[in-house]
Design a protein around this motif. Structure first.
Motif, PDB file in Angstrom:
ATOM      1  N   TYR A  10       3.187   5.511  -3.789  1.00  0.00           N
ATOM      2  CA  TYR A  10       1.792   5.425  -4.217  1.00  0.00           C
ATOM      3  C   TYR A  10       1.678   5.141  -5.717  1.00  0.00           C
ATOM      4  CZ  TYR A  10       3.287  10.170  -5.238  1.00  0.00           C
ATOM      5  OH  TYR A  10       4.007  11.247  -5.676  1.00  0.00           O
ATOM      6  N   SER A  11       2.814   5.086  -6.426  1.00  0.00           N
ATOM      7  CA  SER A  11       2.803   4.838  -7.871  1.00  0.00           C
ATOM      8  C   SER A  11       2.134   3.506  -8.204  1.00  0.00           C
ATOM      9  CB  SER A  11       4.238   4.824  -8.403  1.00  0.00           C
ATOM     10  OG  SER A  11       4.303   4.262  -9.693  1.00  0.00           O
ATOM     11  N   SER A  12       1.455   3.469  -9.343  1.00  0.00           N
ATOM     12  CA  SER A  12       0.796   2.229  -9.790  1.00  0.00           C
ATOM     13  C   SER A  12       1.795   1.097 -10.001  1.00  0.00           C
ATOM     14  CB  SER A  12       0.012   2.482 -11.087  1.00  0.00           C
ATOM     15  OG  SER A  12       0.881   2.912 -12.114  1.00  0.00           O
ATOM     16  N   GLN A  13       3.076   1.431 -10.170  1.00  0.00           N
ATOM     17  CA  GLN A  13       4.093   0.385 -10.353  1.00  0.00           C
ATOM     18  C   GLN A  13       4.254  -0.489  -9.104  1.00  0.00           C
ATOM     19  OE1 GLN A  13       7.770   1.154 -12.429  1.00  0.00           O
ATOM     20  NE2 GLN A  13       7.023   3.103 -13.219  1.00  0.00           N
ATOM     21  N   ASN A  15       1.469  -1.380  -7.268  1.00  0.00           N
ATOM     22  CA  ASN A  15       0.120  -1.851  -6.918  1.00  0.00           C
ATOM     23  C   ASN A  15       0.070  -3.330  -6.556  1.00  0.00           C
ATOM     24  OD1 ASN A  15      -0.944   0.676  -7.236  1.00  0.00           O
ATOM     25  ND2 ASN A  15      -2.091   0.238  -9.117  1.00  0.00           N
ATOM     26  N   ASN A  16       0.938  -4.146  -7.142  1.00  0.00           N
ATOM     27  CA  ASN A  16       0.865  -5.594  -6.914  1.00  0.00           C
ATOM     28  C   ASN A  16       1.656  -6.066  -5.701  1.00  0.00           C
ATOM     29  OD1 ASN A  16      -0.776  -5.977  -9.186  1.00  0.00           O
ATOM     30  ND2 ASN A  16       1.001  -6.115 -10.544  1.00  0.00           N
ATOM     31  N   ARG A  18       3.046  -3.595  -3.001  1.00  0.00           N
ATOM     32  CA  ARG A  18       3.448  -2.433  -2.199  1.00  0.00           C
ATOM     33  C   ARG A  18       3.832  -2.825  -0.772  1.00  0.00           C
ATOM     34  NH1 ARG A  18      -0.364   0.420  -3.688  1.00  0.00           N
ATOM     35  NH2 ARG A  18       0.735   1.746  -5.202  1.00  0.00           N
ATOM     36  N   SER A  41      -4.399  14.283  -8.888  1.00  0.00           N
ATOM     37  CA  SER A  41      -4.833  12.911  -9.205  1.00  0.00           C
ATOM     38  C   SER A  41      -4.182  11.877  -8.280  1.00  0.00           C
ATOM     39  CB  SER A  41      -4.528  12.574 -10.666  1.00  0.00           C
ATOM     40  OG  SER A  41      -3.138  12.525 -10.911  1.00  0.00           O
ATOM     41  N   TYR A  42      -3.137  12.279  -7.552  1.00  0.00           N
ATOM     42  CA  TYR A  42      -2.447  11.337  -6.661  1.00  0.00           C
ATOM     43  C   TYR A  42      -2.751  11.577  -5.181  1.00  0.00           C
ATOM     44  CZ  TYR A  42       0.408  10.107 -10.720  1.00  0.00           C
ATOM     45  OH  TYR A  42       0.833   9.683 -11.951  1.00  0.00           O
ATOM     46  N   LYS A  45      -4.383   8.759  -3.083  1.00  0.00           N
ATOM     47  CA  LYS A  45      -3.495   7.595  -2.942  1.00  0.00           C
ATOM     48  C   LYS A  45      -2.458   7.845  -1.849  1.00  0.00           C
ATOM     49  CE  LYS A  45      -4.036   6.481  -7.829  1.00  0.00           C
ATOM     50  NZ  LYS A  45      -3.430   6.547  -9.176  1.00  0.00           N
ATOM     51  N   ARG A 216      12.698  -1.428 -11.935  1.00  0.00           N
ATOM     52  CA  ARG A 216      11.930  -0.622 -10.988  1.00  0.00           C
ATOM     53  C   ARG A 216      12.751  -0.398  -9.724  1.00  0.00           C
ATOM     54  NH1 ARG A 216       6.894  -3.079  -7.635  1.00  0.00           N
ATOM     55  NH2 ARG A 216       8.692  -3.977  -6.553  1.00  0.00           N
TER      56      ARG A 216
END
Length: 254
Positions: A10-13, A15-16, A18, A41-42, A45, A216
């Motif tokens: 679910y990490s924003s890393q 997002n493009n 997944r 906060s997660y 997600k 990553r």
């Protein structure tokens, strides 16, 4: 079948891409992705990811030690609310982290102990985050140890003695990219630990294995971890996959 017992998909890393990351993992045989919690906060997600991939995403709930701040009681209340209201597969990731900041050590200890007790009540495993804190973690495990305390020592980076002690508390060792690092050290003694005590993990997007170190991380790179374990144990890729998968299914009761 291979299981990634620890991934922050679910990490924003991610997002493009997944969906592509998940598909690449499935293409190499990874069937289950276990998602550790960090803080409130997660949460949404994680729920969104589970809803989109209900057959392959398995959620944990817990308060990560680096998220233990002034408002930690509110965060613990958030954890308690959710574990009382729906199914999770573990309480995690929880523990103590003294690498970045020692300001909230007492609060981290309290949060760790509280969540261990909730895990026992719910008959769930715990997933431990330990950084520069083996003594502090073991101190609490020693006082809380019992037949119903079990789980995973996530991203194990200790020595042989610490590995044996972790196992003595009914913990599996979470083995990921660190085992492939030249300075990781755990590869030097891991063959003295029965593979029945190991589970596989990536901790993606962090701690990518060699030859991806510094980039990553993603679940498909778990094959590099297995290849290293083939070298260490002298048994086949398939056998390591089979044993570690059974270990993970047993811990998470899947």
């Amino acid at each position: 079948m291979i299981i990634d017992t620890h991934t922050h998909l679910y990490s924003s890393q991610f997002n493009n891409d997944r969906d592509e990351v998940i598909q690449r993992a499935k293409n190499v045989g990874i069937s289950h992705f276990f998602l550790p919690a960090i803080d409130s906060s997660y949460t949404q997600k994680m729920f969104d990811l589970e809803k989109k991939h209900p057959d392959s995403m398995f959620l944990m709930m817990g308060l990560h030690p680096t998220s233990v701040k002034e408002n930690y009681q509110e965060e613990l209340a958030h954890v308690k609310k959710w574990i009382d209201n729906r199914k999770f597969y573990a309480i995690g990731e929880i523990g103590i982290d003294l690498y970045w900041d020692k300001t909230f050590l007492v609060q981290q200890q309290e949060a760790f102990r509280t969540q261990i007790q909730w895990a026992k009540e719910k008959k769930l495993p715990i997933v431990i985050h330990c950084r520069d804190a083996f003594d502090e973690i073991f101190e609490i495990l020693e006082t809380e140890k019992s037949a119903d305390l079990y789980g995973i020592f996530h991203c194990f980076t200790g020595n042989l003695e610490q590995a044996k002690r972790a196992i003595s508390y009914n913990m599996k060792l979470g083995i990921g990219g660190v085992v492939t690092f030249k300075n990781g050290k755990i590869d030097q003694f891991l063959n003295q630990i029965d593979i029945k005590h190991l589970v596989l993990e990536t901790d993606s997007p962090y701690l990518a294995p060699t030859p991806y170190r510094g980039k990553r991380n993603e679940s498909s790179y778990l094959v590099k971890v297995i290849e290293k374990l083939v070298d260490i144990y002298g048994i086949s890729f398939e056998k390591i996959s089979e044993i570690t998968t059974q270990n993970a299914l047993a811990v998470f009761n899947v």
